[in-house]
Write an enzyme that holds these catalytic residues in place. Sequence first.
Site, short mmCIF file in Angstrom:
data_model
loop_
_atom_site.label_atom_id
_atom_site.label_comp_id
_atom_site.label_asym_id
_atom_site.label_seq_id
_atom_site.Cartn_x
_atom_site.Cartn_y
_atom_site.Cartn_z
N ASN A 139 0.82 -1.22 0.00
CA ASN A 139 0.00 0.00 0.00
C ASN A 139 0.85 1.26 0.00
OD1 ASN A 139 -2.43 1.74 0.69
ND2 ASN A 139 -1.23 2.00 2.57
N ARG A 152 -8.38 5.36 1.31
CA ARG A 152 -7.60 4.75 0.20
C ARG A 152 -6.57 5.69 -0.40
NH1 ARG A 152 -12.66 2.17 -0.48
NH2 ARG A 152 -12.43 -0.05 -0.01
N ASP A 177 1.78 7.02 0.34
CA ASP A 177 0.75 6.18 -0.25
C ASP A 177 0.96 6.02 -1.76
OD1 ASP A 177 -1.65 4.85 0.79
OD2 ASP A 177 -2.68 6.00 -0.78
N ARG A 206 -0.23 -12.58 2.66
CA ARG A 206 -1.08 -11.72 3.49
C ARG A 206 -0.88 -10.33 2.93
NH1 ARG A 206 0.16 -7.61 7.43
NH2 ARG A 206 -1.58 -7.32 8.86
N ASP A 266 -0.96 -6.72 3.50
CA ASP A 266 -1.03 -5.73 4.57
C ASP A 266 -1.85 -4.50 4.14
OD1 ASP A 266 0.11 -4.61 7.14
OD2 ASP A 266 0.90 -3.12 5.72
N HIS A 303 -6.73 -0.01 2.89
CA HIS A 303 -6.24 1.28 2.41
C HIS A 303 -5.94 1.29 0.92
CE1 HIS A 303 -6.26 2.58 6.53
NE2 HIS A 303 -5.77 1.39 6.83
N GLU A 357 -5.63 -8.05 4.71
CA GLU A 357 -5.85 -7.46 6.03
C GLU A 357 -6.86 -6.32 5.91
OE1 GLU A 357 -3.90 -4.91 9.67
OE2 GLU A 357 -3.19 -4.64 7.62
N ASN A 370 -3.24 -11.31 16.68
CA ASN A 370 -2.19 -11.16 15.68
C ASN A 370 -1.12 -10.21 16.23
OD1 ASN A 370 -3.08 -8.52 15.28
ND2 ASN A 370 -3.42 -8.74 13.10
N ARG A 401 -5.09 -19.43 11.57
CA ARG A 401 -3.69 -19.03 11.73
C ARG A 401 -3.38 -18.95 13.23
NH1 ARG A 401 -2.50 -13.27 9.59
NH2 ARG A 401 -3.61 -12.74 11.50
#
Length: 515
Positions: free
Chosen positions: A115, A173, A182, A210, A212, A216, A248, A313, A352
Site C-alpha cells: 500500500n 484509500r 501512499d 497476506r 497488509d 487502504h 488485512e 495477531n 492461523r
Amino acid sequence: MKFFLLLSAIGFCWAQYAPNTKPGKTSIVHLFEWRWADIALECERYLGPKGFGGVQISPPNENVVINNPSRPWWERYQPISYKLCTRSGNEDEFKDMVTRCNNAGVHIYVDAVINHVCGHGVAAGTGSTCGSYFNPGNRDFPAIPFSAWDFNDGKCRTGSGDIENYNDPYQVRDCRLSGLLDLALEKDYVRSKIAEYLNHLIDLGVAGFRIDASKHMWPGDMKAILDKLHNLNTTWFPEGSKPFIYQEVIDLGGEPIKSSDYFENGRVTEFKYGAKLGTVLRKWHGEKMAYLKSWGEGWGFMPSDRALVFVDNHDNQRGHGAGGASILTFWDPRLYKMGVGFMLAHPYGFTRVMSSFRWPRYFQNGKDINDWVGPPNNNGVIKEVTINEDTTCGNDWVCEHRWRQIRNMVMFRNVVDGQPFTNWWDNGSNQVAFGRGNKGFIVFNNDDWPLSLTLQTGLPAGTYCDVISGDKIGDNCTGIKIYVSGDGKAHFSVSNSAEDPFIAIHAESKLYNLN
Ligand SMILES: *[C@@H]1O[C@H](CO)[C@@H](O)[C@H](O)[C@H]1NC(C)=O
Ligand SMILES: *[C@@H]1O[C@H](CO)[C@@H](O)[C@H](O)[C@H]1NC(C)=O
Ligand SMILES: *[C@@H]1O[C@H](CO)[C@@H](O)[C@H](O)[C@H]1NC(C)=O
C-alpha cells in the site's frame, strides 16, 4: 459442456481462496520476526512432523532502519525497496528457507506491504536494511525505482495529507496511513513494479500472501495487481495453482468499508473473531460460552470460505489494530489456550496460529508504552530461536505453537478436517462441548464449578488420550484417558481449577493395543 464444468470446478479449487497447504494440513503459524535460518530449521524439525501447513513470515523486503525508538517491530512495515534483505535474512537465506520448508511440506506465506513505502518524515539517506539510498522528502526511491509521479499526494484531500476520517473511503484509500507515503496503485507502472516483486517471491516457491493494509487500497487496484501474478512454482505445487490471498481488512462493523468489498480478490482477515472470542472467554458484557453454539456466520461473521481467522495477531496482541483489551494473548495463557483450542476445533474459517516474542510490557494509563519493542536482539541483530531440552523456546521467543495444548489442537483440526459440527451440548452457562462427526470431540469448563457428566461424543467405542493434558506416546497416554462406550457416550470430569479446563479427543489419539 461436461468438460467445461469440470474445468471450472478445478479452477475454483485452485483459486486464490485455497490455502495451498498440503492435503490434510489445515493451519498456518505466524512466526513473527523470526530469521529465515530459524524458520527453515523449524519447518524441518517441528512444523512438518507436527502437521502445520505453513508459515506466515514477516515482510522480507528492504525497510527503513528506525533508531528512535530503537529498531521497533513496525520498521518492517516501512519498505524502501523490493530487495529481499532485512534483519530476518538476505535473498540466499530466503531462498534456502522456502526450499527447505517446501521440501518439509510446509509452505511460506509472505506478509506483502504494497500500500505504501516509508513515512514521509523519515530522513533521506541509506539508513535501510540493505543500504539502498532513498529520499522520502522528494519521493525518490531509486532502488525500485519510484518517484514523485508514483504517489497519491495530489489525490488526497485532507489538510494533513493523512487519513483523518475513516467514514470517508476516499481518504482511507488515497491519503497516508499514519504518514506512510501512499502509492498510486491506479498507475500501471506502480502495479507492475509490485507484481514484479510478488512474482519474484512466487517463482522462488512461496504459496501466497497476506496483503497488509488492504483496507487502504481500492479493491479494483488490488485486483489489477493480482491479475498480473504468476501461477505457483510447479516444483512444489500442482500446475495452474494460484497464490493464496488473504487481505488485512479491519472491519468490526460501523464503517463504510466492508470486508465483503474484497471477497473477489481472496480471503479476508476476520477481526470480529478474536475480539468476540476474547469477550466470551473473559465473560465480559454478559457473554457466555453457551452462546458459541451459533459461532461463525451466526455471529455476523463473513462466510467461512472467505475468512482467515486467528485469536490474536502481531498488532492486536500489543494494543494496535483492532479488538482492544478483550484480545487473548500468551500473557493470559490459561484463557489463551482455551481460545486457540476452541478456534482449532471449530469448523469456521481458515486458521492461523500466532507465535510471538516476549517484550517488557509496561502499562501507563491503560496503554502499553513498550508496544513498539522489536524482536529479541543483540545490538539490533535478531537473536536465534534456541530450543530448550523440554522443547520450549529460549531467548524470549514464546513459541505458542510449541505449547502442547496448541500443537495438539493443530493436529486435531487436521484429523477432523471436513467433518460436520455435531453433538453440541451446553449447560446454559460456560460449560460446552461439541464434536466433529465421528472423528473428534472437545469439552470446555469455563464456569466456576466442576463439570462431571456423560456426553454423546459421536466417536467409535474405545479408549482415547486427552490431547490437552498429555500426549499419546506409543500406545499409552501421558495425560487423562477417556473411555467411549459402544453407544458413543463417555464420561468427562473437568475441574474448574484444572491447569487447562478442557479435554479433547480424536481418532488418532485412540489406543489400539489394549490388553
Ligand atoms: C521453481 O523452483 C525451482 C527450484 O528452486 C527453480 O529451479 C525454478 O527456476 C523455479 N521456477 C520458476 C518458474 O522460477
Ligand atoms: C451449568 O450451570 C448452571 C448454572 O448456570 C448450573 O446450575 C448447572 O449445574 C451447570 N451444569 C453443569 C452440568 O455443571
Ligand atoms: C501407561 O501409562 C501409565 C501412566 O501414565 C502407566 O501406569 C502404565 O503402566 C502405562 N501402560 C503401559 C502399557 O505402558
